[in-house]
Write a protein that holds these residues in place. Structure first.
Motif, PDB file in Angstrom:
ATOM      1  N   ARG A 234       0.832  -1.211   0.000  1.00  0.00           N
ATOM      2  CA  ARG A 234       0.000   0.000   0.000  1.00  0.00           C
ATOM      3  C   ARG A 234       0.869   1.264   0.000  1.00  0.00           C
ATOM      4  O   ARG A 234       0.534   2.273  -0.608  1.00  0.00           O
ATOM      5  CB  ARG A 234      -0.909   0.021   1.230  1.00  0.00           C
ATOM      6  CG  ARG A 234      -2.014  -1.041   1.202  1.00  0.00           C
ATOM      7  CD  ARG A 234      -3.007  -0.791   2.325  1.00  0.00           C
ATOM      8  NE  ARG A 234      -4.058  -1.781   2.339  1.00  0.00           N
ATOM      9  CZ  ARG A 234      -4.068  -2.850   3.131  1.00  0.00           C
ATOM     10  NH1 ARG A 234      -3.065  -3.039   3.985  1.00  0.00           N
ATOM     11  NH2 ARG A 234      -5.066  -3.707   3.091  1.00  0.00           N
ATOM     12  N   LEU A 235       1.995   1.207   0.705  1.00  0.00           N
ATOM     13  CA  LEU A 235       2.877   2.364   0.789  1.00  0.00           C
ATOM     14  C   LEU A 235       3.578   2.636  -0.529  1.00  0.00           C
ATOM     15  O   LEU A 235       3.701   3.781  -0.964  1.00  0.00           O
ATOM     16  CB  LEU A 235       3.914   2.143   1.896  1.00  0.00           C
ATOM     17  CG  LEU A 235       5.008   3.203   2.031  1.00  0.00           C
ATOM     18  CD1 LEU A 235       4.401   4.527   2.464  1.00  0.00           C
ATOM     19  CD2 LEU A 235       6.056   2.744   3.034  1.00  0.00           C
ATOM     20  N   LEU A 236       4.039   1.575  -1.199  1.00  0.00           N
ATOM     21  CA  LEU A 236       4.916   1.733  -2.357  1.00  0.00           C
ATOM     22  C   LEU A 236       4.190   1.697  -3.690  1.00  0.00           C
ATOM     23  O   LEU A 236       4.713   2.173  -4.688  1.00  0.00           O
ATOM     24  CB  LEU A 236       5.988   0.626  -2.340  1.00  0.00           C
ATOM     25  CG  LEU A 236       6.900   0.631  -1.110  1.00  0.00           C
ATOM     26  CD1 LEU A 236       7.818  -0.578  -1.139  1.00  0.00           C
ATOM     27  CD2 LEU A 236       7.715   1.913  -1.042  1.00  0.00           C
ATOM     28  N   ASP A 237       3.015   1.125  -3.744  1.00  0.00           N
ATOM     29  CA  ASP A 237       2.292   0.972  -5.002  1.00  0.00           C
ATOM     30  C   ASP A 237       1.425   2.201  -5.245  1.00  0.00           C
ATOM     31  O   ASP A 237       0.448   2.439  -4.539  1.00  0.00           O
ATOM     32  CB  ASP A 237       1.416  -0.289  -4.951  1.00  0.00           C
ATOM     33  CG  ASP A 237       0.892  -0.665  -6.327  1.00  0.00           C
ATOM     34  OD1 ASP A 237       0.966   0.189  -7.235  1.00  0.00           O
ATOM     35  OD2 ASP A 237       0.417  -1.802  -6.484  1.00  0.00           O
ATOM     36  N   SER A 238       1.766   2.989  -6.258  1.00  0.00           N
ATOM     37  CA  SER A 238       1.062   4.246  -6.504  1.00  0.00           C
ATOM     38  C   SER A 238      -0.075   4.100  -7.499  1.00  0.00           C
ATOM     39  O   SER A 238      -0.707   5.078  -7.872  1.00  0.00           O
ATOM     40  CB  SER A 238       2.039   5.304  -7.026  1.00  0.00           C
ATOM     41  OG  SER A 238       2.628   4.872  -8.246  1.00  0.00           O
ATOM     42  N   ARG A 239      -0.355   2.890  -7.963  1.00  0.00           N
ATOM     43  CA  ARG A 239      -1.441   2.694  -8.909  1.00  0.00           C
ATOM     44  C   ARG A 239      -2.791   2.764  -8.195  1.00  0.00           C
ATOM     45  O   ARG A 239      -2.883   2.543  -7.000  1.00  0.00           O
ATOM     46  CB  ARG A 239      -1.299   1.336  -9.604  1.00  0.00           C
ATOM     47  CG  ARG A 239      -0.057   1.255 -10.488  1.00  0.00           C
ATOM     48  CD  ARG A 239       0.147  -0.149 -10.984  1.00  0.00           C
ATOM     49  NE  ARG A 239       0.396  -1.064  -9.867  1.00  0.00           N
ATOM     50  CZ  ARG A 239       0.567  -2.373 -10.020  1.00  0.00           C
ATOM     51  NH1 ARG A 239       0.489  -2.903 -11.220  1.00  0.00           N
ATOM     52  NH2 ARG A 239       0.802  -3.139  -8.979  1.00  0.00           N
ATOM     53  N   GLY A 240      -3.834   3.034  -8.953  1.00  0.00           N
ATOM     54  CA  GLY A 240      -5.172   3.039  -8.384  1.00  0.00           C
ATOM     55  C   GLY A 240      -5.628   4.436  -8.004  1.00  0.00           C
ATOM     56  O   GLY A 240      -5.028   5.441  -8.385  1.00  0.00           O
ATOM     57  N   PRO A 241      -6.697   4.524  -7.223  1.00  0.00           N
ATOM     58  CA  PRO A 241      -7.257   5.834  -6.855  1.00  0.00           C
ATOM     59  C   PRO A 241      -6.229   6.692  -6.127  1.00  0.00           C
ATOM     60  O   PRO A 241      -5.348   6.201  -5.424  1.00  0.00           O
ATOM     61  CB  PRO A 241      -8.423   5.464  -5.923  1.00  0.00           C
ATOM     62  CG  PRO A 241      -8.766   4.049  -6.283  1.00  0.00           C
ATOM     63  CD  PRO A 241      -7.475   3.401  -6.687  1.00  0.00           C
ATOM     64  N   SER A 242      -6.365   8.001  -6.292  1.00  0.00           N
ATOM     65  CA  SER A 242      -5.374   8.926  -5.737  1.00  0.00           C
ATOM     66  C   SER A 242      -5.612   9.253  -4.274  1.00  0.00           C
ATOM     67  O   SER A 242      -4.812   9.966  -3.667  1.00  0.00           O
ATOM     68  CB  SER A 242      -5.363  10.230  -6.546  1.00  0.00           C
ATOM     69  OG  SER A 242      -6.630  10.854  -6.481  1.00  0.00           O
ATOM     70  N   ASP A 243      -6.696   8.744  -3.675  1.00  0.00           N
ATOM     71  CA  ASP A 243      -6.983   9.128  -2.290  1.00  0.00           C
ATOM     72  C   ASP A 243      -5.979   8.563  -1.303  1.00  0.00           C
ATOM     73  O   ASP A 243      -5.895   9.017  -0.166  1.00  0.00           O
ATOM     74  CB  ASP A 243      -8.400   8.726  -1.885  1.00  0.00           C
ATOM     75  CG  ASP A 243      -8.652   7.229  -2.008  1.00  0.00           C
ATOM     76  OD1 ASP A 243      -7.761   6.521  -2.521  1.00  0.00           O
ATOM     77  OD2 ASP A 243      -9.738   6.781  -1.573  1.00  0.00           O
ATOM     78  N   TRP A 244      -5.153   7.560  -1.756  1.00  0.00           N
ATOM     79  CA  TRP A 244      -4.128   7.017  -0.864  1.00  0.00           C
ATOM     80  C   TRP A 244      -3.119   8.088  -0.470  1.00  0.00           C
ATOM     81  O   TRP A 244      -2.499   8.012   0.596  1.00  0.00           O
ATOM     82  CB  TRP A 244      -3.401   5.848  -1.529  1.00  0.00           C
ATOM     83  CG  TRP A 244      -2.565   6.248  -2.712  1.00  0.00           C
ATOM     84  CD1 TRP A 244      -2.960   6.359  -3.996  1.00  0.00           C
ATOM     85  CD2 TRP A 244      -1.183   6.618  -2.699  1.00  0.00           C
ATOM     86  NE1 TRP A 244      -1.933   6.768  -4.800  1.00  0.00           N
ATOM     87  CE2 TRP A 244      -0.816   6.927  -4.028  1.00  0.00           C
ATOM     88  CE3 TRP A 244      -0.203   6.719  -1.699  1.00  0.00           C
ATOM     89  CZ2 TRP A 244       0.462   7.338  -4.385  1.00  0.00           C
ATOM     90  CZ3 TRP A 244       1.076   7.126  -2.052  1.00  0.00           C
ATOM     91  CH2 TRP A 244       1.401   7.425  -3.385  1.00  0.00           C
ATOM     92  N   VAL A 245      -2.962   9.116  -1.324  1.00  0.00           N
ATOM     93  CA  VAL A 245      -1.976  10.164  -1.031  1.00  0.00           C
ATOM     94  C   VAL A 245      -2.270  10.828   0.306  1.00  0.00           C
ATOM     95  O   VAL A 245      -1.377  11.187   1.064  1.00  0.00           O
ATOM     96  CB  VAL A 245      -1.975  11.214  -2.168  1.00  0.00           C
ATOM     97  CG1 VAL A 245      -1.039  12.367  -1.827  1.00  0.00           C
ATOM     98  CG2 VAL A 245      -1.578  10.573  -3.491  1.00  0.00           C
ATOM     99  N   HIS A 246      -3.532  10.989   0.604  1.00  0.00           N
ATOM    100  CA  HIS A 246      -3.921  11.733   1.803  1.00  0.00           C
ATOM    101  C   HIS A 246      -3.715  10.931   3.090  1.00  0.00           C
ATOM    102  O   HIS A 246      -3.842  11.477   4.174  1.00  0.00           O
ATOM    103  CB  HIS A 246      -5.377  12.161   1.673  1.00  0.00           C
ATOM    104  CG  HIS A 246      -5.655  12.939   0.425  1.00  0.00           C
ATOM    105  ND1 HIS A 246      -5.100  14.179   0.183  1.00  0.00           N
ATOM    106  CD2 HIS A 246      -6.403  12.632  -0.674  1.00  0.00           C
ATOM    107  CE1 HIS A 246      -5.503  14.623  -1.001  1.00  0.00           C
ATOM    108  NE2 HIS A 246      -6.291  13.702  -1.550  1.00  0.00           N
ATOM    109  N   THR A 247      -3.403   9.640   2.975  1.00  0.00           N
ATOM    110  CA  THR A 247      -3.189   8.833   4.172  1.00  0.00           C
ATOM    111  C   THR A 247      -1.719   8.760   4.571  1.00  0.00           C
ATOM    112  O   THR A 247      -1.399   8.260   5.629  1.00  0.00           O
ATOM    113  CB  THR A 247      -3.705   7.404   3.958  1.00  0.00           C
ATOM    114  OG1 THR A 247      -2.888   6.734   2.988  1.00  0.00           O
ATOM    115  CG2 THR A 247      -5.151   7.405   3.493  1.00  0.00           C
ATOM    116  N   ASP A 248      -0.808   9.236   3.727  1.00  0.00           N
ATOM    117  CA  ASP A 248       0.620   9.088   4.017  1.00  0.00           C
ATOM    118  C   ASP A 248       1.058   9.741   5.318  1.00  0.00           C
ATOM    119  O   ASP A 248       1.881   9.172   6.051  1.00  0.00           O
ATOM    120  CB  ASP A 248       1.456   9.627   2.854  1.00  0.00           C
ATOM    121  CG  ASP A 248       1.568   8.615   1.721  1.00  0.00           C
ATOM    122  OD1 ASP A 248       1.022   7.508   1.873  1.00  0.00           O
ATOM    123  OD2 ASP A 248       2.200   8.925   0.702  1.00  0.00           O
TER     124      ASP A 248
END
Length: 253
Positions: free
Chosen positions: A24-38
């Motif tokens: 989850r940390l390293l894979d940047s594919r998919g929806p962009s909302d993961w950015v906000h959880t970093d």
């Protein structure tokens, strides 16, 4: 029944998934909302370091033993792993492994049965069943880089049994840290000349021959088939470390 550890949490049956925190940390594919959880991940990463430092700070002299999770229990490498774990304990060391099966379980078993401290530093993997039954002190990590820091920080040397990609990763990281002076008095023993000779020949005849490393870099590791020699190398490094003057460091170093 499949068990999976996510950090300290155990998951079973329908709760098991096959995505890890590293992914989850390293894979940047998919929806962009993961950015906000970093930013919140930073707190979780910090917690892993705190947990590791707190759990291992009083461990004492320890040696990490690496090797394949696929080593069968009836293989000679498993028996040698047990002997290495036992004799390291007899020499006054705790034994640290990745906590998995195969060669890691062998070293933990030898250490535990010898009455020593048997440590396993596990990692969340898609198909990993957790720590082996011979780990007496275990920590499960979400992130590889936090776990790898604990191996280096709390080990005084590595004994590396035949293994695959994960074993090679730990091996070359340690060699890199020795080569660059990030760690000192850190012996690395490759156990099993038949297995390691091809790699050593390639390093010498190709990497060194093309000027990619210095001749002295070959001195950063030793190859042996003798358990007693491997343990003696660790004991000698411990004695040399004890004989060195203690550096005075600042409070926050």
């Amino acid at each position: 029944m499949m068990d999976k550890f996510r950090g300290p949490m155990r998951l079973r049956r329908s709760q098991v998934d096959y995505v890890t925190h590293d992914q989850r940390l390293l894979d940047s594919r998919g929806p962009s909302d993961w950015v906000h959880t970093d930013p919140w991940r930073v707190m979780r990463i910090q917690a892993e370091f705190i947990e590791g430092f707190g759990s291992l700070s009083d461990l004492g002299p320890a040696i990490s033993v690496f090797g394949s999770a696929r080593t069968p229990q009836d293989h000679g490498d498993f028996a040698r792993g047990e002997e290495i774990g036992r004799k390291l304990v007899e020499a006054g060391f705790a034994v640290i492994t990745g906590g998995g099966p195969g060669a890691m379980e062998a070293a933990n078993k030898g250490a535990s049965e010898a009455g020593g401290v048997s440590v396993g530093l596990g990692i969340e993997l898609p198909f990993e069943a957790g720590l082996n039954p011979w780990v007496d002190k275990g920590i499960n990590f979400r992130y590889f880089f936090a776990r790898k820091t604990m191996f280096i920080k709390y080990s005084q040397g590595y004994v590396v049994l035949p293994g695959g990609v994960g074993t090679l990763d730990e091996l070359f990281e340690a060699i890199t840290l020795v080569q660059t002076g990030k760690i000192t008095s850190f012996p690395i023993v490759l156990f099993g000349s038949e297995y390691w000779s091809g790699l050593v020949d390639w390093i010498r005849d190709t990497v060194l021959a093309r000027g990619m490393i210095s001749p002295s870099d070959l001195d950063h590791f030793r190859v042996t088939d003798d358990v007693d020699e491997a343990v003696e190398i660790m004991k000698q490094a411990r004695a040399e470390r004890a004989a060195r003057p203690v550096e005075r460091r600042g409070q926050w170093d």
